[in-house]
Motif scaffolding. Structure first.
Motif, PDB file in Angstrom:
ATOM      1  N   GLU A   1       0.833  -1.205   0.000  1.00 52.83           N
ATOM      2  CA  GLU A   1       0.000   0.000   0.000  1.00 52.83           C
ATOM      3  C   GLU A   1       0.867   1.253   0.000  1.00 52.83           C
ATOM      4  OE1 GLU A   1      -3.888   1.939   2.240  1.00 52.83           O
ATOM      5  OE2 GLU A   1      -3.017   0.067   2.998  1.00 52.83           O
ATOM      6  N   ILE A   2       2.009   1.207   0.700  1.00 52.96           N
ATOM      7  CA  ILE A   2       2.934   2.342   0.658  1.00 52.96           C
ATOM      8  C   ILE A   2       3.459   2.525  -0.764  1.00 52.96           C
ATOM      9  CG2 ILE A   2       5.093   3.294   1.549  1.00 52.96           C
ATOM     10  CD1 ILE A   2       4.659   1.699   4.115  1.00 52.96           C
ATOM     11  N   ALA A   3       3.774   1.411  -1.423  1.00 56.95           N
ATOM     12  CA  ALA A   3       4.237   1.493  -2.816  1.00 56.95           C
ATOM     13  C   ALA A   3       3.165   2.116  -3.711  1.00 56.95           C
ATOM     14  CB  ALA A   3       4.610   0.106  -3.325  1.00 56.95           C
ATOM     15  N   ALA A   4       1.899   1.778  -3.449  1.00 58.00           N
ATOM     16  CA  ALA A   4       0.812   2.368  -4.225  1.00 58.00           C
ATOM     17  C   ALA A   4       0.817   3.893  -4.074  1.00 58.00           C
ATOM     18  CB  ALA A   4      -0.528   1.786  -3.785  1.00 58.00           C
ATOM     19  N   HIS A   5       0.974   4.363  -2.825  1.00 55.77           N
ATOM     20  CA  HIS A   5       1.007   5.808  -2.571  1.00 55.77           C
ATOM     21  C   HIS A   5       2.231   6.460  -3.205  1.00 55.77           C
ATOM     22  CE1 HIS A   5      -1.556   5.163   1.315  1.00 55.77           C
ATOM     23  NE2 HIS A   5      -2.286   5.169   0.209  1.00 55.77           N
ATOM     24  N   TRP A   6       3.383   5.812  -3.042  1.00 53.85           N
ATOM     25  CA  TRP A   6       4.632   6.343  -3.593  1.00 53.85           C
ATOM     26  C   TRP A   6       4.525   6.478  -5.116  1.00 53.85           C
ATOM     27  CZ3 TRP A   6       9.750   3.048  -3.720  1.00 53.85           C
ATOM     28  CH2 TRP A   6      10.799   3.828  -4.224  1.00 53.85           C
ATOM     29  N   GLY A   7       4.023   5.434  -5.751  1.00 51.39           N
ATOM     30  CA  GLY A   7       3.867   5.479  -7.211  1.00 51.39           C
ATOM     31  C   GLY A   7       2.912   6.569  -7.640  1.00 51.39           C
TER      32      GLY A   7
ATOM     33  N   PRO B   1       1.616  -9.823  -4.892  1.00 55.86           N
ATOM     34  CA  PRO B   1       0.682  -9.763  -6.029  1.00 55.86           C
ATOM     35  C   PRO B   1      -0.785  -9.724  -5.624  1.00 55.86           C
ATOM     36  CG  PRO B   1       1.613 -11.968  -5.794  1.00 55.86           C
ATOM     37  CD  PRO B   1       2.352 -11.099  -4.837  1.00 55.86           C
ATOM     38  N   ASP B   2      -1.092  -9.968  -4.348  1.00 57.68           N
ATOM     39  CA  ASP B   2      -2.493  -9.997  -3.916  1.00 57.68           C
ATOM     40  C   ASP B   2      -2.940  -8.720  -3.220  1.00 57.68           C
ATOM     41  OD1 ASP B   2      -2.810 -12.645  -4.831  1.00 57.68           O
ATOM     42  OD2 ASP B   2      -1.887 -13.412  -2.997  1.00 57.68           O
ATOM     43  N   SER B   3      -2.085  -7.697  -3.187  1.00 61.87           N
ATOM     44  CA  SER B   3      -2.426  -6.464  -2.469  1.00 61.87           C
ATOM     45  C   SER B   3      -3.601  -5.749  -3.130  1.00 61.87           C
ATOM     46  CB  SER B   3      -1.221  -5.532  -2.409  1.00 61.87           C
ATOM     47  OG  SER B   3      -1.603  -4.254  -1.952  1.00 61.87           O
ATOM     48  N   LYS B   4      -4.707  -5.645  -2.405  1.00 65.28           N
ATOM     49  CA  LYS B   4      -5.889  -4.976  -2.959  1.00 65.28           C
ATOM     50  C   LYS B   4      -5.667  -3.481  -3.156  1.00 65.28           C
ATOM     51  CE  LYS B   4      -9.277  -8.381  -1.409  1.00 65.28           C
ATOM     52  NZ  LYS B   4     -10.487  -8.668  -0.588  1.00 65.28           N
ATOM     53  N   PRO B   5      -5.033  -2.767  -2.191  1.00 71.65           N
ATOM     54  CA  PRO B   5      -4.799  -1.332  -2.433  1.00 71.65           C
ATOM     55  C   PRO B   5      -3.918  -1.080  -3.655  1.00 71.65           C
ATOM     56  CG  PRO B   5      -4.529  -1.847  -0.104  1.00 71.65           C
ATOM     57  CD  PRO B   5      -4.634  -3.150  -0.825  1.00 71.65           C
ATOM     58  N   LEU B   6      -2.885  -1.914  -3.828  1.00 68.73           N
ATOM     59  CA  LEU B   6      -1.993  -1.732  -4.974  1.00 68.73           C
ATOM     60  C   LEU B   6      -2.728  -2.024  -6.281  1.00 68.73           C
ATOM     61  CD1 LEU B   6       0.742  -1.173  -6.211  1.00 68.73           C
ATOM     62  CD2 LEU B   6       1.430  -3.522  -5.641  1.00 68.73           C
ATOM     63  N   LYS B   7      -3.494  -3.101  -6.297  1.00 68.26           N
ATOM     64  CA  LYS B   7      -4.216  -3.444  -7.523  1.00 68.26           C
ATOM     65  C   LYS B   7      -5.266  -2.375  -7.859  1.00 68.26           C
ATOM     66  CE  LYS B   7      -5.169  -7.872  -6.522  1.00 68.26           C
ATOM     67  NZ  LYS B   7      -5.558  -9.293  -6.724  1.00 68.26           N
ATOM     68  N   ALA B   8      -5.881  -1.791  -6.830  1.00 67.05           N
ATOM     69  CA  ALA B   8      -6.858  -0.726  -7.084  1.00 67.05           C
ATOM     70  C   ALA B   8      -6.177   0.505  -7.681  1.00 67.05           C
ATOM     71  CB  ALA B   8      -7.568  -0.356  -5.780  1.00 67.05           C
ATOM     72  N   THR B   9      -4.977   0.829  -7.198  1.00 71.75           N
ATOM     73  CA  THR B   9      -4.230   1.963  -7.745  1.00 71.75           C
ATOM     74  C   THR B   9      -3.839   1.701  -9.188  1.00 71.75           C
ATOM     75  OG1 THR B   9      -3.382   2.566  -5.556  1.00 71.75           O
ATOM     76  CG2 THR B   9      -2.149   3.370  -7.466  1.00 71.75           C
ATOM     77  N   LEU B  10      -3.354   0.492  -9.460  1.00 66.53           N
ATOM     78  CA  LEU B  10      -2.974   0.137 -10.828  1.00 66.53           C
ATOM     79  C   LEU B  10      -4.182   0.225 -11.770  1.00 66.53           C
ATOM     80  CD1 LEU B  10      -0.613  -2.908 -10.154  1.00 66.53           C
ATOM     81  CD2 LEU B  10       0.027  -0.658 -11.021  1.00 66.53           C
ATOM     82  N   LYS B  11      -5.339  -0.177 -11.295  1.00 64.40           N
ATOM     83  CA  LYS B  11      -6.539  -0.137 -12.134  1.00 64.40           C
ATOM     84  C   LYS B  11      -6.902   1.299 -12.500  1.00 64.40           C
ATOM     85  CE  LYS B  11     -11.251  -1.959 -12.375  1.00 64.40           C
ATOM     86  NZ  LYS B  11     -12.316  -2.732 -11.660  1.00 64.40           N
ATOM     87  N   ARG B  12      -6.645   2.228 -11.566  1.00 60.64           N
ATOM     88  CA  ARG B  12      -6.963   3.639 -11.847  1.00 60.64           C
ATOM     89  C   ARG B  12      -5.989   4.256 -12.849  1.00 60.64           C
ATOM     90  NH1 ARG B  12      -6.273   7.181  -7.932  1.00 60.64           N
ATOM     91  NH2 ARG B  12      -5.382   5.801  -6.348  1.00 60.64           N
ATOM     92  N   PHE B  13      -4.704   3.922 -12.711  1.00 61.86           N
ATOM     93  CA  PHE B  13      -3.697   4.581 -13.536  1.00 61.86           C
ATOM     94  C   PHE B  13      -3.283   3.771 -14.759  1.00 61.86           C
ATOM     95  CE2 PHE B  13      -3.351   6.709  -9.475  1.00 61.86           C
ATOM     96  CZ  PHE B  13      -3.189   8.040  -9.847  1.00 61.86           C
ATOM     97  N   LEU B  14      -3.380   2.468 -14.677  1.00 56.82           N
ATOM     98  CA  LEU B  14      -2.980   1.600 -15.785  1.00 56.82           C
ATOM     99  C   LEU B  14      -4.093   0.587 -16.049  1.00 56.82           C
ATOM    100  CD1 LEU B  14       0.669   0.917 -14.558  1.00 56.82           C
ATOM    101  CD2 LEU B  14      -0.017   2.550 -16.329  1.00 56.82           C
ATOM    102  N   PRO B  15      -5.254   1.054 -16.499  1.00 55.15           N
ATOM    103  CA  PRO B  15      -6.404   0.147 -16.627  1.00 55.15           C
ATOM    104  C   PRO B  15      -6.190  -0.998 -17.606  1.00 55.15           C
ATOM    105  CG  PRO B  15      -6.815   2.261 -17.709  1.00 55.15           C
ATOM    106  CD  PRO B  15      -5.558   2.421 -16.930  1.00 55.15           C
ATOM    107  N   ASP B  16      -5.254  -0.855 -18.513  1.00 55.96           N
ATOM    108  CA  ASP B  16      -5.024  -1.913 -19.505  1.00 55.96           C
ATOM    109  C   ASP B  16      -3.914  -2.869 -19.084  1.00 55.96           C
ATOM    110  OD1 ASP B  16      -6.963  -0.813 -21.168  1.00 55.96           O
ATOM    111  OD2 ASP B  16      -5.516   0.556 -22.088  1.00 55.96           O
ATOM    112  N   ALA B  17      -3.280  -2.588 -17.933  1.00 53.29           N
ATOM    113  CA  ALA B  17      -2.176  -3.450 -17.485  1.00 53.29           C
ATOM    114  C   ALA B  17      -2.725  -4.772 -16.990  1.00 53.29           C
ATOM    115  CB  ALA B  17      -1.390  -2.762 -16.378  1.00 53.29           C
ATOM    116  N   LYS B  18      -1.939  -5.833 -17.172  1.00 57.71           N
ATOM    117  CA  LYS B  18      -2.353  -7.160 -16.724  1.00 57.71           C
ATOM    118  C   LYS B  18      -1.557  -7.544 -15.507  1.00 57.71           C
ATOM    119  CE  LYS B  18      -3.740  -8.829 -21.266  1.00 57.71           C
ATOM    120  NZ  LYS B  18      -3.550  -9.863 -22.308  1.00 57.71           N
TER     121      LYS B  18
END
Length: 569
Positions: free
Chosen positions: A522-528, A552-569
């Motif tokens: 989650e800290i990585a999500a904020h930092w990114g 790979p199972d971090s929900k906060p990180l995956k939610a951040t990725l979905k907002r900024f990189l919606p096409d990322a897998k």
């Protein structure tokens, strides 16, 4: 029959029928009207086991009044006091415990009598073996200090079971300073300061201990870890290498740990393999290599090494738990559940059942998931509160926050004024979107525990995350950091509040430091996100990718990725 006797009978009857609250309250009433120390001791123990803090405090206070020098009485009084954040009362009991340890150490029988090693050889006269309290045959003058420090170590372990490390450090340091001048006690306080996220104090304690013995391995370990937290890699490595020069095996393992903490994974790997060739225990080398691979996100190597531990007969329940976790991370929930199932009655049963329950809830197998926890609770009533908290968090994480809150409300009936339940309730209220109620709950708790850094940080972060009262939020977080200056979660909160205030530049530096210390996804999500907002998009992608590999199972990180990189897998 006296009133105390009648209440005791009622308490035991309540215990037999499983009514912990009634038992605790009846025993507390019995203790209040009795001068019988064994009865009051039993009352305290029952209330603590039942996690009924008001009853535990009443009984422990009575015990302390009746027997102010009782070793166990002071230990439990301090434990309950800290849980209720009565820091001054805890200090008083800890100080008396320390005095009793010093008295007992000085009064230990001389050599040749039960309970004491031979002062000339440092050996137990009954067995001829070296006494565990006298490494290498320590001097007679040092042995009482070692015994007293060992007793304080046992007390510290008890207090850490009941409270968080910053509170324990606040109480223990206040009780022991300035009388804590032996290297053993100073090192103990240094280890506690590290656990309490205060590397500067840890360094100071370690340096004082090393003034007595510059080769003290435990103090060198504390000092090396403090340098890691400060970000001083050269000093951390120099200190670890000094420890290795004095003890090639233990010091070598410590050097590998320091390298890993500095994210120098390949060098840590090399050091461990060097230890193997130098004759260090192979099973310990393999265990550490497996953990190193797991922590760095190399699941393929981690699986191979954990499997080798099992096949060589060196594996444990924890080894199997790691393998089940790897299977879950690999995207095989069926295989993971099967692996967890083999651990349902093991030494890691609660962790295995909780993780399996989470996977079952992901598949909407709600009844099976909750039965896993309920069955364990029926067989292990001593873990009832921990299980209730775990169940409430699981339900909240899977969209059933209201059910989780109902569980916590019921738990508060059984465990009144319990801070862990109240805190989890505030967290789940926020999770469910009831932000105002969550803030109110945290403010109420803070009114009773105004200097609790965990609460200060929680309230500050909650306000910052919802862009509310940002100057007040920052003030709360800075107060938390004054108590635990190296806490990654609080540093993350400070970075996040600066980001919410529009100061991306300083936020990036703070969040990078927080992630270096904690490696939390989650800290990585904020930092990114702060990097992205400041125009450093390639670096943000790198940070997110590295964190995702670790978790790979971090929900906060995956939610951040979905907002900024919606096409990322």
């Amino acid at each position: 029959m006296s009133d105390a006797s009648a209440q005791t009978v009622m308490a035991e009857v309540a215990l037999k029928r499983g009514d912990c609250r009634a038992a605790s309250e009846s025993y507390a009433k019995a203790a209040a009207s009795s001068a019988d120390v064994p009865l009051v001791r039993r009352a305290t123990q029952v209330a603590m086991a039942c996690e009924h803090l008001p009853a535990a405090w009443a009984a422990a206070t009575r015990w302390h009044a009746l027997a102010p020098q009782d070793r166990e009485g002071n230990a439990l009084y301090a434990a309950v006091a800290l849980k209720l954040y009565h820091t001054a009362d805890a200090r008083t009991a800890i100080r008396e415990f320390w005095r009793s340890e010093e008295r007992a150490s000085v009064a230990t029988p001389p050599a040749g009598k039960a309970g004491g090693p031979d002062p000339a050889t440092g050996q137990d006269p009954a067995t001829g073996n070296a006494s565990p309290s006298v490494p290498g045959g320590a001097s007679a003058a040092a042995r009482p200090a070692q015994r007293a420090a060992r007793g304080m170590g046992e007390l510290m372990a008890l207090l850490l079971e009941e409270s968080d490390a910053p509170a324990v450090l606040m109480a223990m340091s206040g009780a022991l300073e300035p009388s804590a001048h032996t290297p053993e006690t100073l090192t103990l306080l240094g280890e506690l300061a590290l656990a309490a996220y205060d590397a500067q104090r840890a360094q100071e304690y370690a340096e004082q201990a090393l003034q007595h013995d510059p080769r003290d391995a435990a103090a060198l370990r504390v000092l090396a870890r403090a340098y890691v937290v400060h970000g001083d890699a050269s000093q951390a490595l120099a200190t670890a290498r000094k420890a290795k020069a004095d003890d090639s095996t233990r010091g070598g393992f410590e050097l590998a740990e320091v390298l890993a903490s500095l994210d120098r994974i390949e060098e840590a790997h090399h050091e461990l393999e060097h230890l193997r060739t130098a004759g260090a225990p192979a099973a310990e080398v393999d265990r550490r290599l497996a953990l190193l691979a797991f922590a760095s996100g190399d699941l393929k190597e981690a699986r191979q090494r954990f499997m080798e531990l099992l096949s060589s007969g060196q594996g444990t329940d924890t080894t199997q738990l790691y393998l089940a976790d790897i299977t879950a991370r690999d995207g095989d929930p069926e295989g993971a559940i099967a692996a967890y199932r083999r651990l349902y009655d093991s030494s890691v049963a609660l962790s295995a059942r909780s993780r399996a329950a989470s996977l079952l809830l992901d598949r909407n197998a709600r009844s099976e998931a909750l039965t896993l926890l309920d069955d364990y609770a029926a067989d292990h009533p001593e873990d009832e509160l921990e299980l209730t908290l775990a169940k409430a968090r699981l339900l909240a994480d899977h969209g059933e926050a209201d059910t989780g809150l109902a569980l916590l409300a019921s738990a508060l009936e059984r465990h009144p004024q319990h801070p862990s339940i109240e805190y989890d309730r505030a967290v789940i209220l926020e999770q469910a979107g009831h932000v105002h109620e969550s803030v109110q709950a945290l403010e109420q708790m803070l009114s009773e525990r105004p200097d609790d850094p965990t609460l200060l940080n929680a309230l500050g972060y909650t306000l910052a995350d919802h862009t509310l009262e940002l100057p007040h939020a920052e003030g709360l977080i800075r107060r938390a950091l004054a108590v635990m200056p190296d806490n990654p979660a609080a540093l993350d909160s400070l970075g996040w509040v600066r980001f919410r205030a529009g100061d991306s530049k300083s936020a990036v530096a703070m969040l990078q430091h927080a992630y270096t210390l904690g490696h939390d996804a989650e800290i990585a999500a904020h930092w990114g996100e702060a990097l992205w907002a400041s125009g450093q998009r390639a670096e943000a992608r790198r940070v997110w990718a590295a964190a995702l590999a670790r978790d790979p199972d971090s929900k906060p990180l995956k939610a951040t990725l979905k907002r900024f990189l919606p096409d990322a897998k």
